[in-house]
Design an enzyme around this catalytic site. Structure first.
Site, PDB file in Angstrom:
ATOM      1  N   ASN A 142       0.854  -1.191   0.000  1.00 20.28           N
ATOM      2  CA  ASN A 142       0.000   0.000   0.000  1.00 20.28           C
ATOM      3  C   ASN A 142       0.892   1.243   0.000  1.00 20.28           C
ATOM      4  O   ASN A 142       1.454   1.608   1.028  1.00 20.28           O
ATOM      5  CB  ASN A 142      -0.893  -0.042   1.261  1.00 20.28           C
ATOM      6  N   LYS A 194       0.010   4.240  -0.387  1.00 19.71           N
ATOM      7  CA  LYS A 194      -0.693   5.406   0.165  1.00 19.71           C
ATOM      8  C   LYS A 194      -0.442   6.639  -0.711  1.00 19.71           C
ATOM      9  O   LYS A 194      -0.308   6.497  -1.924  1.00 19.71           O
ATOM     10  CB  LYS A 194      -0.275   5.624   1.637  1.00 19.71           C
ATOM     11  N   HIS A 204      -9.918   0.791   5.015  1.00 19.05           N
ATOM     12  CA  HIS A 204      -8.635   1.082   5.659  1.00 19.05           C
ATOM     13  C   HIS A 204      -8.874   2.100   6.774  1.00 19.05           C
ATOM     14  O   HIS A 204      -9.672   3.031   6.617  1.00 19.05           O
ATOM     15  CB  HIS A 204      -7.633   1.634   4.634  1.00 19.05           C
ATOM     16  N   GLU A 238      -7.257   4.556   7.769  1.00 23.29           N
ATOM     17  CA  GLU A 238      -7.031   5.968   7.413  1.00 23.29           C
ATOM     18  C   GLU A 238      -8.269   6.556   6.733  1.00 23.29           C
ATOM     19  O   GLU A 238      -8.589   7.727   6.904  1.00 23.29           O
ATOM     20  CB  GLU A 238      -5.782   6.092   6.528  1.00 23.29           C
ATOM     21  N   GLU A 240      -5.770  -5.342  10.487  1.00 23.20           N
ATOM     22  CA  GLU A 240      -4.795  -4.280  10.737  1.00 23.20           C
ATOM     23  C   GLU A 240      -5.171  -3.531  12.011  1.00 23.20           C
ATOM     24  O   GLU A 240      -6.014  -2.618  11.972  1.00 23.20           O
ATOM     25  CB  GLU A 240      -4.814  -3.275   9.587  1.00 23.20           C
ATOM     26  N   GLY A 259       1.775   2.164  11.027  1.00 23.64           N
ATOM     27  CA  GLY A 259       2.731   3.268  10.957  1.00 23.64           C
ATOM     28  C   GLY A 259       3.378   3.623  12.292  1.00 23.64           C
ATOM     29  O   GLY A 259       3.987   4.679  12.420  1.00 23.64           O
ATOM     30  N   SER A 301       2.865  -2.066  10.527  1.00 21.35           N
ATOM     31  CA  SER A 301       4.301  -2.060  10.847  1.00 21.35           C
ATOM     32  C   SER A 301       5.009  -3.358  10.453  1.00 21.35           C
ATOM     33  O   SER A 301       5.917  -3.808  11.152  1.00 21.35           O
ATOM     34  CB  SER A 301       4.520  -1.748  12.330  1.00 21.35           C
TER      35      SER A 301
END
Ligand code: PGA
Length: 255
Positions: A9, A11, A98, A100, A170, A176, A216
């Protein structure tokens, strides 16, 4: 044989030139390694899809996906991208749910459920992301939280449709941050995801469905994650952005 899936990904990173270069480096790694037990999925920006798609060759296990799609088929939605457009640009997969997008763009359950359906109708496989926040993990409420995410985002699908979905577990607190769950917790969570699928569909579907881990993941820990029973692969963010990191991760996965 169940191939190990490594989804990258990118991003909101990489110019078109950088994306092309990275793709070519990944392709030479794949040519040199000839792994039939590996399936790579690159998730670049929308606007890179067509160009990157034109670089791919069918003999390499490398496919493309998008990071998002609109929840409606088409119409007056200025600035948006439909699933049919993504398919026509070479995307076979699309990320939905996701964290985000859930957090930064307030994508709610109805929208996610609709995106999943629209993507499948257009012929893409959704990679549906789910994961608890720190507060659920700390209060040991992660299983119920994720079952609700699955129920709201996915379980409206027919049995034939849900078989097409890839689920990415996730944990929000791992994305991250450099923090990762214990392997035993990931093992428990993939079991719990499969148990929810068995409850709403069947044991066979629960066993067949692909479950990835993301958050991560890097060259140092990827092998450990893919070795967990029931984990079909990894969804990688940061560690997929530089060729050296990503190729090291692929090396680690394959040894
Ligand atoms: P990360 O991102 O690997 O940088 O934690 C993973 C993701 O957001 O899918």
């Amino acid at each position: 044989m169940r191939p190990t899936i490594v989804a990258a990904n990118w991003k909101m990173n990489k110019t078109l030139q950088e994306g092309k270069l990275l793709t070519l480096e990944i392709m030479s790694w794949l040519r040199a390694h000839q792994r039939e037990d590996l399936k790579l999925i690159l998730l670049p920006s929308f606007i890179h899809l067509t160009t990157i798609h034109s670089l791919l060759t069918t003999e390499l296990p490398l496919e493309l996906g998008a990071q998002n799609c609109h929840e409606k088929l088409s119409g007056a939605f200025t600035g948006e991208v439909s699933s049919a457009m993504l398919v026509s640009a070479g995307a076979k997969y699309v990320l939905v749910g996701h964290s985000e997008r859930r957090i930064c763009y307030q994508e709610q359950k109805e929208i996610l459920a609709s995106k999943v359906s629209i993507a499948l109708e257009a012929g893409m496989q959704p990679i549906f992301c789910c994961g608890e926040r720190l507060q659920e993990r700390e209060s040991n409420a992660q299983d119920a939280y994720i079952e609700t995410q699955l129920l709201e985002g996915l379980f409206h699908l027919s049995a034939a449709q849900i078989e097409q979905v890839i689920i990415a577990y996730e944990p929000v607190w791992a994305i991250g941050t450099g923090k990762t769950p214990d392997t035993k917790d990931i093992k428990e969570m993939q079991k719990s995801i499969r148990a929810a699928i068995a409850k709403y569909y069947s044991r066979e579907i629960a066993e067949e469905i692909k479950v990835l881990y993301g958050g991560s993941c890097n060259a140092k820990n990827a092998k450990e994650f893919i070795s967990i029973e029931g984990v079909d692969g990894v969804l990688v963010g940061n560690a997929s952005l530089q060729a050296t990191d990503f190729l090291q991760l692929l090396d680690a996965v394959c040894h």
